[in-house]
Motif scaffolding. Structure first.
Motif, PDB file in Angstrom:
ATOM      1  N   UNK A  15      -0.539  -1.299  -1.482  1.00 10.85           N
ATOM      2  CA  UNK A  15       0.648  -1.536  -1.115  1.00 10.85           C
ATOM      3  C   UNK A  15       0.423  -2.413   0.206  1.00 10.85           C
ATOM      4  N   UNK A  16       1.639  -2.231   0.547  1.00 10.55           N
ATOM      5  CA  UNK A  16       1.842  -3.547   1.819  1.00 10.55           C
ATOM      6  C   UNK A  16       1.800  -3.126   3.142  1.00 10.55           C
ATOM      7  N   UNK A  17       0.915  -3.812   4.109  1.00 13.64           N
ATOM      8  CA  UNK A  17       0.956  -3.527   4.988  1.00 13.64           C
ATOM      9  C   UNK A  17       1.244  -4.779   6.047  1.00 13.64           C
ATOM     10  N   UNK A  18       1.214  -4.341   6.979  1.00 14.52           N
ATOM     11  CA  UNK A  18       1.124  -5.553   8.004  1.00 14.52           C
ATOM     12  C   UNK A  18       0.152  -5.332   9.525  1.00 14.52           C
ATOM     13  N   UNK A  19      -1.074  -5.744   9.799  1.00 13.21           N
ATOM     14  CA  UNK A  19      -2.019  -6.119  10.430  1.00 13.21           C
ATOM     15  C   UNK A  19      -1.881  -7.596  11.812  1.00 13.21           C
ATOM     16  N   UNK A  20      -1.774  -6.554  13.088  1.00 11.74           N
ATOM     17  CA  UNK A  20      -1.732  -7.615  14.005  1.00 11.74           C
ATOM     18  C   UNK A  20      -1.050  -8.963  13.230  1.00 11.74           C
ATOM     19  N   UNK A  21       0.578  -8.302  13.046  1.00  7.56           N
ATOM     20  CA  UNK A  21       1.191  -9.406  12.323  1.00  7.56           C
ATOM     21  C   UNK A  21       1.518 -10.406  11.220  1.00  7.56           C
ATOM     22  N   UNK A  22       0.269  -9.738  10.671  1.00  4.37           N
ATOM     23  CA  UNK A  22      -0.228 -10.797   9.178  1.00  4.37           C
ATOM     24  C   UNK A  22       0.392  -9.454   7.975  1.00  4.37           C
ATOM     25  N   UNK A  23       0.717 -10.089   7.222  1.00  8.89           N
ATOM     26  CA  UNK A  23       2.117  -9.126   6.152  1.00  8.89           C
ATOM     27  C   UNK A  23       0.239  -9.568   4.922  1.00  8.89           C
ATOM     28  N   UNK A  24       0.229  -8.566   4.199  1.00  8.33           N
ATOM     29  CA  UNK A  24      -0.720  -8.012   3.876  1.00  8.33           C
ATOM     30  C   UNK A  24      -0.686  -7.212   2.471  1.00  8.33           C
ATOM     31  N   UNK A  25      -1.626  -7.711   1.567  1.00 10.20           N
ATOM     32  CA  UNK A  25      -1.556  -5.824   0.484  1.00 10.20           C
ATOM     33  C   UNK A  25      -3.055  -5.674   1.142  1.00 10.20           C
ATOM     34  N   UNK A  26      -3.006  -4.131   0.936  1.00 10.36           N
ATOM     35  CA  UNK A  26      -4.230  -3.570   1.299  1.00 10.36           C
ATOM     36  C   UNK A  26      -5.610  -3.576   1.129  1.00 10.36           C
ATOM     37  N   UNK A  27      -6.120  -3.888   1.427  1.00  7.30           N
ATOM     38  CA  UNK A  27      -7.590  -4.583   0.962  1.00  7.30           C
ATOM     39  C   UNK A  27      -8.671  -3.567   0.060  1.00  7.30           C
ATOM     40  N   UNK A  28      -7.585  -1.566  -0.281  1.00  5.69           N
ATOM     41  CA  UNK A  28      -8.587  -1.110  -1.022  1.00  5.69           C
ATOM     42  C   UNK A  28      -7.957   0.045  -1.440  1.00  5.69           C
ATOM     43  N   UNK A  29      -7.604  -0.737  -2.479  1.00  5.56           N
ATOM     44  CA  UNK A  29      -6.593  -0.092  -3.595  1.00  5.56           C
ATOM     45  C   UNK A  29      -6.606   1.039  -3.417  1.00  5.56           C
ATOM     46  N   UNK A  30      -5.547   1.705  -4.055  1.00  2.61           N
ATOM     47  CA  UNK A  30      -5.784   3.139  -5.020  1.00  2.61           C
ATOM     48  C   UNK A  30      -5.940   3.234  -6.909  1.00  2.61           C
ATOM     49  N   UNK A  31      -6.406   3.969  -6.573  1.00  4.39           N
ATOM     50  CA  UNK A  31      -7.315   3.735  -8.661  1.00  4.39           C
ATOM     51  C   UNK A  31      -5.436   4.936  -9.386  1.00  4.39           C
ATOM     52  N   UNK A  32      -4.475   4.332  -9.981  1.00  4.96           N
ATOM     53  CA  UNK A  32      -4.286   5.273 -10.862  1.00  4.96           C
ATOM     54  C   UNK A  32      -4.813   5.419 -12.160  1.00  4.96           C
ATOM     55  N   UNK A  33      -4.553   6.682 -11.742  1.00  4.17           N
ATOM     56  CA  UNK A  33      -5.217   7.559 -13.348  1.00  4.17           C
ATOM     57  C   UNK A  33      -3.753   8.411 -14.088  1.00  4.17           C
ATOM     58  N   UNK A  34      -3.541   8.678 -15.312  1.00  4.21           N
ATOM     59  CA  UNK A  34      -3.138   9.541 -16.363  1.00  4.21           C
ATOM     60  C   UNK A  34      -4.175  10.586 -16.440  1.00  4.21           C
ATOM     61  N   UNK A  35      -3.769  11.917 -16.609  1.00  2.17           N
ATOM     62  CA  UNK A  35      -4.785  12.986 -16.453  1.00  2.17           C
ATOM     63  C   UNK A  35      -4.697  12.759 -18.325  1.00  2.17           C
TER      64      UNK A  35
END
Length: 389
Positions: free
Chosen positions: A292-312
């Motif tokens: 997910x996209x986030x802002x950290x200390x005025x810096x726009x970035x993608x989250x450094x720990x992405x979530x793994x998506x799975x199909x059952x």
């Protein structure tokens, strides 16, 4: 996630039943046989190849019935799906003969070497009411389907752009003469270099993209031969291509193919909320991630720990890694057999195969002199700084 999952009802191909015959038993045929080991219910009714010695070696290795001729292959199992695993320049003639004999065909890529040939096969199949499908079938695999589900669920919001790479490293310097299939067939490097990496590999992501978004409206591309002294008899096809794809109902996409650039088989889907990604086009069970996209200390970035998506689970039978791939090559033929048995439209339709061929050829054939805009101004190289001399 088991690599040998074969439960009934586990998704496309898991419950497939029927007969296939193999036309050609070179390097890629072993990958189909490896996949067949986890596909209960699909029987190989015969094999034929113009190379008699190769035919005997292959059939002895896999304990399969060798046929005496092309005609014998077709007549000995009149209801079997033909898997056309011949060399690419033989695809048109052999597929045409199969269709004329009233047989459904699943062809290795490319469907044909020219659009005139591809259209002729498509027309013939339509006239005879036959299925004509074309590899690759990884769009039916777990990774592609997981990304497709994420797109439908708007996990990353509206997709705005896609970057996809199918770069295989500097292959002409690889030890490819030592590459052999399970039954001992050498990697056909001359065919690979003559056909080109775009026709051979672009489909691995094009089929994913087409399965999600449908038709490509416009292709803006360039291709070139960057390594002219490859081994073998030329002429050789372009070994690098870069394409921008404009879909009728999807985001603009950049797709690269090469046997020169460092290995990268990743795809990134940029959405309003963040980035979906997968790093391995040739692994059906590759991890699909969302940052997910986030802002950290005025810096726009993608989250450094992405979530793994799975199909059952379970999804479809998995194949253990062999060489560079962990793909079930039989998902496509199984889909064709399932659609025939269930009397429903095939996901890998005739139109899908034809459109895949058109888009791939448009990329492959987009050289410097094909629709390029010639520049009217010139400049000289820049003089280096004194300290960089």
């Amino acid at each position: 996630m088991s690599s040998g999952r074969t439960q009934a009802g586990a998704g496309t191909g898991a419950g497939a039943a029927g007969q296939v015959v193999l036309l050609g038993c070179g390097f890629v045929a072993d990958l189909y046989m490896q996949s067949l080991q986890v596909m209960p219910g699909i029987q190989v009714a015969g094999v034929w190849d113009i190379d008699t010695a190769r035919l005997q070696t292959f059939c002895a290795h896999w304990n399969l019935p060798a046929r005496a001729s092309f005609d014998d292959l077709l007549t000995s199992a009149p209801d079997a799906l033909v898997l056309n695993l011949t060399n690419p320049d033989a695809h048109f003639e052999t597929t045409q003969a199969c269709l004329q004999a009233g047989r459904h065909v699943y062809s290795e890529k490319p469907l044909a070497m020219t659009m005139d040939q591809a259209r002729a096969l498509h027309s013939l199949a339509k006239d005879r009411r036959l299925l004509l499908a074309s590899a690759p079938c990884s769009a039916l695999g777990e990774a592609a389907q997981t990304l497709g589900q994420a797109l439908r669920n708007q996990t990353a919001g509206t997709p705005r752009a896609i970057y996809a790479e199918l770069d295989d490293g500097f292959v002409p310097q690889a030890a490819y003469r030592k590459w052999q299939s399970q039954s001992g067939a050498p990697w056909p490097f001359e065919d690979e270099f003559r056909v080109g990496c775009t026709l051979e590999h672009a489909g691995y992501y094009l089929t994913w993209l087409m399965s999600w978004f449908g038709s490509v409206r416009t292709v803006v591309a360039a291709s070139a031969e960057t390594i002219p002294d490859k081994e073998g008899r030329g002429p050789f096809a372009p070994d690098l291509s870069v394409a921008t794809l404009f879909f009728e109902n999807g985001p603009v996409t950049r797709l690269t193919c090469s046997i020169a650039a460092p290995h990268n088989h990743g795809i990134r889907i940029v959405g309003d909320k963040g980035v979906l990604s997968c790093d391995a086009a040739w692994d059906n069970a590759a991890k699909v991630k969302f940052a997910r996209r986030m802002t950290l200390r005025r810096r726009l970035m993608e989250h450094p720990f992405p979530r793994t998506l799975r199909i059952p689970q379970p999804t479809h039978p998995k194949v253990k890694r062999w060489g560079a791939a962990a793909m079930n090559f039989m998902l496509g033929p199984a889909e064709v057999l399932d659609s025939l048995r269930e009397n429903r439209p095939c996901r890998m339709s005739n139109d899908f195969a034809l459109h895949l061929t058109e888009v791939t050829l448009a990329i492959q054939n987009a050289g410097e002199d094909t629709g390029a805009q010639r520049m009217t101004t010139t400049c000289q190289p820049m003089e280096p700084m004194p300290w960089a001399m």
